[in-house]
Design a protein around this motif. Structure first.
Motif, mmCIF file in Angstrom:
data_model
loop_
_atom_site.group_PDB
_atom_site.id
_atom_site.type_symbol
_atom_site.label_atom_id
_atom_site.label_comp_id
_atom_site.label_asym_id
_atom_site.label_seq_id
_atom_site.Cartn_x
_atom_site.Cartn_y
_atom_site.Cartn_z
ATOM 1 N N VAL A 18 6.952 10.587 2.620
ATOM 2 C CA VAL A 18 7.328 10.402 1.224
ATOM 3 C C VAL A 18 8.595 11.206 0.907
ATOM 4 N N PRO A 19 9.717 10.545 0.640
ATOM 5 C CA PRO A 19 10.917 11.279 0.225
ATOM 6 C C PRO A 19 10.660 11.980 -1.108
ATOM 7 N N ARG A 20 11.157 13.176 -1.256
ATOM 8 C CA ARG A 20 10.949 13.950 -2.483
ATOM 9 C C ARG A 20 11.883 13.439 -3.573
ATOM 10 N N LEU A 21 11.301 13.107 -4.725
ATOM 11 C CA LEU A 21 12.072 12.605 -5.860
ATOM 12 C C LEU A 21 12.094 13.650 -6.963
ATOM 13 N N ALA A 22 13.270 13.876 -7.524
ATOM 14 C CA ALA A 22 13.425 14.823 -8.634
ATOM 15 C C ALA A 22 14.182 14.142 -9.762
ATOM 16 N N VAL A 23 13.695 14.307 -10.990
ATOM 17 C CA VAL A 23 14.294 13.693 -12.171
ATOM 18 C C VAL A 23 14.710 14.792 -13.126
ATOM 19 N N MET A 55 0.848 -1.188 0.000
ATOM 20 C CA MET A 55 0.000 0.000 0.000
ATOM 21 C C MET A 55 0.879 1.232 0.000
ATOM 22 N N THR A 56 0.537 2.203 -0.794
ATOM 23 C CA THR A 56 1.343 3.408 -0.934
ATOM 24 C C THR A 56 1.172 4.322 0.260
ATOM 25 N N GLU A 57 2.294 4.811 0.795
ATOM 26 C CA GLU A 57 2.264 5.799 1.851
ATOM 27 C C GLU A 57 2.427 7.164 1.215
ATOM 28 N N THR A 58 1.554 8.077 1.500
ATOM 29 C CA THR A 58 1.601 9.373 0.830
ATOM 30 C C THR A 58 1.568 10.533 1.793
ATOM 31 N N GLY A 59 1.769 10.300 3.056
ATOM 32 C CA GLY A 59 1.796 11.412 3.988
ATOM 33 C C GLY A 59 2.967 12.315 3.704
ATOM 34 N N ALA A 60 2.792 13.610 3.982
ATOM 35 C CA ALA A 60 3.826 14.594 3.654
ATOM 36 C C ALA A 60 5.129 14.295 4.363
ATOM 37 N N ASP A 61 5.025 13.638 5.588
ATOM 38 C CA ASP A 61 6.231 13.385 6.365
ATOM 39 C C ASP A 61 6.872 12.044 6.033
ATOM 40 N N TRP A 115 13.810 19.828 -14.841
ATOM 41 C CA TRP A 115 13.525 19.002 -13.680
ATOM 42 C C TRP A 115 12.054 18.605 -13.630
ATOM 43 N N PHE A 116 11.809 17.362 -13.225
ATOM 44 C CA PHE A 116 10.461 16.824 -13.072
ATOM 45 C C PHE A 116 10.342 16.257 -11.658
ATOM 46 N N HIS A 117 9.125 16.355 -11.088
ATOM 47 C CA HIS A 117 8.900 15.900 -9.722
ATOM 48 C C HIS A 117 7.727 14.932 -9.711
ATOM 49 N N PRO A 118 7.999 13.631 -9.807
ATOM 50 C CA PRO A 118 6.925 12.634 -9.828
ATOM 51 C C PRO A 118 6.018 12.724 -8.608
ATOM 52 N N ASP A 119 4.741 12.518 -8.835
ATOM 53 C CA ASP A 119 3.740 12.502 -7.781
ATOM 54 C C ASP A 119 3.669 11.088 -7.198
ATOM 55 N N PRO A 120 3.834 10.938 -5.880
ATOM 56 C CA PRO A 120 3.787 9.584 -5.308
ATOM 57 C C PRO A 120 2.416 8.916 -5.443
ATOM 58 N N GLU A 121 1.388 9.685 -5.788
ATOM 59 C CA GLU A 121 0.047 9.118 -5.915
ATOM 60 C C GLU A 121 -0.196 8.449 -7.261
ATOM 61 N N ALA A 122 0.686 8.682 -8.231
ATOM 62 C CA ALA A 122 0.446 8.146 -9.570
ATOM 63 C C ALA A 122 1.764 7.756 -10.218
ATOM 64 N N PRO A 123 1.772 6.754 -11.113
ATOM 65 C CA PRO A 123 3.001 6.388 -11.830
ATOM 66 C C PRO A 123 3.499 7.556 -12.689
ATOM 67 N N PHE A 124 4.800 7.658 -12.805
ATOM 68 C CA PHE A 124 5.430 8.675 -13.650
ATOM 69 C C PHE A 124 6.241 7.939 -14.710
#
Length: 239
Positions: free
Chosen positions: A9-14, A1-7, A20-29
């Motif tokens: 979810v590590p921030r990912l940058a591509v 199950m995906t954890e999406t709390g602000a505290d 630069w792109f910032h994938p949303d943890p709620e949806a596939p990128f």
């Protein structure tokens, strides 16, 4: 199950070509020819090739293509993986390099992960003129050959990859004959192939047509050569 709390979810940058792109943890990128990150209209590239997802408290990189593979490495060169179709791996270090080749073109992505669970450590510099990978030792001339092909990539500004030189151009850069260059290229590719590096041979007894691109892709990702090695291009073999 995906954890999406602000505290949690590590921030990912591509990063690709300075953007630069910032994938949303709620949806596939997705990354590909027709995806969230449109790399290129290269017909050799899958419409959707790589995918970032956040599951079980971690970011994952999946290969959702059917033909291409990607080289995924720690920026410092300490870890290097070959991500083939249908497989995935977790992103656990602060900075990751993703390199892949589609047809004649090689691409590179840079991934940064805040709060990564693992940190990088430094590496000792190898003696000038030879680099050891497993049981393989590269002579000065073999390393010069790799550098002659990787030079545009190592000297590039930003992160976009320059075109890999032709064998004739690389031989000219070294002052070698085409015959000598191709013989040494065969030796380097055979040596890495015996160590299990994929993509350097097209089949039994036949070297892959894109072996130069794959050699550069692997050598830079695994830090066989770095920008600090470029002065070796102008070193004579007699020292």
């Amino acid at each position: 199950m995906t954890e999406t709390g602000a505290d949690t979810v590590p921030r990912l940058a591509v990063e690709f070509c300075g953007e630069w792109f910032h994938p949303d943890p709620e949806a596939p990128f997705d990354i590909g020819r027709e995806a969230d990150l449109d790399v290129d209209d290269n017909p050799y590239l899958h419409r959707r090739f790589l995918r970032f997802t956040f599951e079980y408290g971690m970011w994952w990189l999946s290969n959702v293509g059917t033909m291409l593979s990607a080289t995924v490495s720690q920026a410092s060169g300490g870890v290097q993986s070959w991500l083939s179709p249908g497989h995935r791996l977790p992103l656990v270090v602060p900075t990751t390099s993703i390199v892949f080749t589609a047809g004649p073109t090689t691409y590179e992505l840079r991934v940064e992960l805040e709060g990564a669970p693992y940190q990088t450590v430094g590496r000792d510099d190898s003696p000038v003129g030879e680099t050891t990978i497993g049981a393989a030792v590269f002579t000065l001339s073999q390393k010069q050959l790799i550098l002659s092909l990787a030079e545009p990539m190592l000297r590039r500004e930003g992160t976009s990859l320059a075109e890999i030189p032709s064998s004739a151009a690389a031989a000219g850069r070294l002052g070698w004959s085409p015959t000598r260059f191709n013989r040494k290229l065969d030796n380097v590719c055979d040596k890495l192939d015996r160590l299990g590096v994929k993509g350097l041979r097209g089949g039994p007894g036949a070297l892959a047509t894109n072996r130069r691109a794959r050699l550069v892709e692997y050598a830079v990702a695994s830090r066989i050569v770095t920008v600090e090695d470029l002065p070796l291009l102008d070193v004579a073999e007699d020292g």
